[in-house]
Design a protein around this motif. Structure first.
Motif, mmCIF file in Angstrom:
data_model
loop_
_atom_site.group_PDB
_atom_site.id
_atom_site.type_symbol
_atom_site.label_atom_id
_atom_site.label_comp_id
_atom_site.label_asym_id
_atom_site.label_seq_id
_atom_site.Cartn_x
_atom_site.Cartn_y
_atom_site.Cartn_z
ATOM 1 N N ASP A 131 0.822 -1.220 0.000
ATOM 2 C CA ASP A 131 0.000 0.000 0.000
ATOM 3 C C ASP A 131 0.851 1.263 0.000
ATOM 4 O OD1 ASP A 131 -2.216 -1.621 0.015
ATOM 5 O OD2 ASP A 131 -2.689 -1.308 2.125
ATOM 6 N N SER A 132 1.998 1.212 0.644
ATOM 7 C CA SER A 132 2.847 2.409 0.682
ATOM 8 C C SER A 132 3.255 2.834 -0.730
ATOM 9 C CB SER A 132 4.093 2.172 1.545
ATOM 10 O OG SER A 132 4.863 1.104 1.034
ATOM 11 N N ILE A 133 3.560 1.886 -1.578
ATOM 12 C CA ILE A 133 3.956 2.210 -2.955
ATOM 13 C C ILE A 133 2.742 2.644 -3.777
ATOM 14 C CG2 ILE A 133 5.188 1.413 -5.019
ATOM 15 C CD1 ILE A 133 6.910 1.550 -2.465
ATOM 16 N N ILE A 134 1.576 2.052 -3.504
ATOM 17 C CA ILE A 134 0.365 2.490 -4.201
ATOM 18 C C ILE A 134 0.101 3.959 -3.895
ATOM 19 C CG2 ILE A 134 -2.147 2.230 -4.366
ATOM 20 C CD1 ILE A 134 -1.705 -0.813 -3.869
ATOM 21 N N PHE A 135 0.202 4.338 -2.621
ATOM 22 C CA PHE A 135 -0.020 5.731 -2.242
ATOM 23 C C PHE A 135 1.005 6.649 -2.915
ATOM 24 C CE2 PHE A 135 -1.838 3.940 1.938
ATOM 25 C CZ PHE A 135 -3.117 3.888 1.413
ATOM 26 N N MET A 136 2.244 6.198 -2.966
ATOM 27 C CA MET A 136 3.279 6.995 -3.633
ATOM 28 C C MET A 136 3.002 7.106 -5.130
ATOM 29 S SD MET A 136 6.616 5.649 -1.515
ATOM 30 C CE MET A 136 7.728 6.219 -2.760
ATOM 31 N N ALA A 137 2.511 6.034 -5.733
ATOM 32 C CA ALA A 137 2.205 6.046 -7.163
ATOM 33 C C ALA A 137 1.156 7.101 -7.493
ATOM 34 C CB ALA A 137 1.740 4.663 -7.625
ATOM 35 N N VAL A 138 0.176 7.269 -6.619
ATOM 36 C CA VAL A 138 -0.864 8.276 -6.856
ATOM 37 C C VAL A 138 -0.262 9.679 -6.833
ATOM 38 C CG1 VAL A 138 -2.988 9.310 -5.956
ATOM 39 C CG2 VAL A 138 -2.731 6.816 -5.991
ATOM 40 N N ILE A 139 0.582 9.958 -5.848
ATOM 41 C CA ILE A 139 1.199 11.286 -5.756
ATOM 42 C C ILE A 139 2.096 11.547 -6.961
ATOM 43 C CG2 ILE A 139 2.794 12.738 -4.420
ATOM 44 C CD1 ILE A 139 0.052 12.347 -3.074
ATOM 45 N N ILE A 140 2.861 10.561 -7.346
ATOM 46 C CA ILE A 140 3.815 10.742 -8.445
ATOM 47 C C ILE A 140 3.123 10.736 -9.806
ATOM 48 C CG2 ILE A 140 5.790 9.692 -9.640
ATOM 49 C CD1 ILE A 140 6.695 8.733 -6.770
ATOM 50 N N LEU A 141 2.192 9.806 -10.022
ATOM 51 C CA LEU A 141 1.601 9.616 -11.346
ATOM 52 C C LEU A 141 0.216 10.225 -11.542
ATOM 53 C CD1 LEU A 141 2.539 5.854 -11.689
ATOM 54 C CD2 LEU A 141 3.562 7.744 -12.966
ATOM 55 N N GLY A 193 -9.235 0.782 -6.928
ATOM 56 C CA GLY A 193 -10.214 1.692 -6.327
ATOM 57 C C GLY A 193 -9.629 2.525 -5.204
ATOM 58 N N MET A 194 -8.751 1.910 -4.421
ATOM 59 C CA MET A 194 -8.087 2.628 -3.329
ATOM 60 C C MET A 194 -7.294 3.817 -3.885
ATOM 61 S SD MET A 194 -5.531 1.041 -0.433
ATOM 62 C CE MET A 194 -4.105 0.768 -1.452
ATOM 63 N N ALA A 195 -6.533 3.575 -4.935
ATOM 64 C CA ALA A 195 -5.744 4.642 -5.563
ATOM 65 C C ALA A 195 -6.655 5.679 -6.213
ATOM 66 C CB ALA A 195 -4.784 4.042 -6.592
ATOM 67 N N LYS A 238 9.789 17.499 -8.852
ATOM 68 C CA LYS A 238 9.282 18.068 -10.108
ATOM 69 C C LYS A 238 8.526 17.026 -10.929
ATOM 70 C CE LYS A 238 13.478 17.510 -12.854
ATOM 71 N NZ LYS A 238 14.585 18.179 -13.515
ATOM 72 N N TYR A 239 8.675 15.759 -10.581
ATOM 73 C CA TYR A 239 7.962 14.693 -11.284
ATOM 74 C C TYR A 239 6.641 14.325 -10.614
ATOM 75 C CZ TYR A 239 12.419 14.228 -13.635
ATOM 76 O OH TYR A 239 13.556 14.485 -14.343
ATOM 77 N N PHE A 240 6.345 14.917 -9.464
ATOM 78 C CA PHE A 240 5.100 14.622 -8.765
ATOM 79 C C PHE A 240 3.921 15.235 -9.520
ATOM 80 C CE2 PHE A 240 6.566 14.111 -4.050
ATOM 81 C CZ PHE A 240 7.536 13.218 -4.440
ATOM 82 N N THR A 241 2.867 14.472 -9.696
ATOM 83 C CA THR A 241 1.633 15.018 -10.247
ATOM 84 C C THR A 241 0.972 15.911 -9.211
ATOM 85 O OG1 THR A 241 1.297 13.152 -11.730
ATOM 86 C CG2 THR A 241 -0.651 14.445 -11.166
ATOM 87 N N TYR A 242 0.964 15.458 -7.956
ATOM 88 C CA TYR A 242 0.415 16.244 -6.855
ATOM 89 C C TYR A 242 1.563 16.583 -5.908
ATOM 90 C CZ TYR A 242 -3.776 13.869 -8.546
ATOM 91 O OH TYR A 242 -4.759 13.350 -9.330
ATOM 92 N N SER A 243 1.777 17.870 -5.670
ATOM 93 C CA SER A 243 2.816 18.269 -4.736
ATOM 94 C C SER A 243 2.390 17.863 -3.344
ATOM 95 C CB SER A 243 3.049 19.774 -4.816
ATOM 96 O OG SER A 243 4.048 20.142 -3.901
ATOM 97 N N PHE A 244 3.271 17.224 -2.623
ATOM 98 C CA PHE A 244 2.923 16.645 -1.329
ATOM 99 C C PHE A 244 2.935 17.675 -0.214
ATOM 100 C CE2 PHE A 244 3.702 13.729 2.302
ATOM 101 C CZ PHE A 244 2.546 12.997 2.166
ATOM 102 N N SER A 245 3.811 18.657 -0.290
ATOM 103 C CA SER A 245 3.855 19.618 0.814
ATOM 104 C C SER A 245 3.091 20.895 0.502
ATOM 105 C CB SER A 245 5.298 19.952 1.183
ATOM 106 O OG SER A 245 5.961 20.549 0.105
ATOM 107 N N ALA A 246 3.354 21.500 -0.614
ATOM 108 C CA ALA A 246 2.694 22.772 -0.941
ATOM 109 C C ALA A 246 1.300 22.558 -1.497
ATOM 110 C CB ALA A 246 3.539 23.561 -1.936
ATOM 111 N N GLY A 247 1.053 21.360 -2.052
ATOM 112 C CA GLY A 247 -0.270 21.045 -2.531
ATOM 113 C C GLY A 247 -0.584 21.512 -3.939
#
Length: 180
Positions: free
Chosen positions: A41-51, A86-88, A167-176
């Protein structure tokens, strides 16, 4: 534009492989419903932020289902595909549609996606084995898996946010701010 799309597909395939590997590294059996918990699940969550949610859902669903097939849980693979995908999807849509951005909304998305996962595996276990009680007994372990995955992903993404990787994140994790 074509190069960017190709890079997303390649990254999604790599994330799918990482999800599969993280599941295969340490599957902890749940004998009551012939299932297991894991660190994928940790990688799935990361995949959403990155992709983003589309590619993150594809990587999560396919990576989880592939791990089920490799580990001999073929009956679970279609359920896992829908549940992890569905979780992602839920996580990504919460982030994308939220007016508030940043780590808090990302974590909320992880938790909401995790609730979907826990409920999904409860239903899947009940259907596969005709025993909803045994399936309900595994819900706390599934909840623990989601919690550990969310915390681990948050720690890793917080660290990656401070590197050029952000810079490769689809969703910025800190600034949003959405970076796509």
């Amino acid at each position: 534009m074509q190069q960017k799309q190709t890079n997303k597909i390649i990254t999604a395939a790599l994330m799918m492989a990482m999800i599969t590997v993280m599941i295969l590294i340490l599957p902890i059996p749940l004998p009551a419903v012939n299932g297991y918990i894991n660190l994928g699940d940790s990688i799935i969550f990361m995949a959403v932020i990155i992709l983003g949610w589309k590619y993150g859902a594809a990587a999560g669903g396919l990576g989880g289902a592939l791990a089920d097939l490799i580990l001999g849980y073929a009956a679970w693979a279609p359920f896992t595909f829908l549940i992890k995908g569905g979780m992602a999807l839920i996580m990504g849509l919460i982030i994308e549609r939220s007016k508030r951005k940043g780590k808090g909304i990302c974590f909320l998305g992880m938790i909401c996606g995790g609730i979907w996962m826990v409920l999904g595996y409860f239903v899947a276990g009940g259907i596969l084995y005709g025993n909803f009680l045994a399936s309900a007994l595994n819900m706390p372990m599934d909840g623990l898996q989601v919690t550990i995955g969310a915390v681990l992903a948050t720690v890793i993404l917080t660290a990656l946010e401070k590197t050029p990787m952000r810079k490769y994140f689809t969703y910025s994790f800190s600034a949003g701010e959405k970076t796509e």
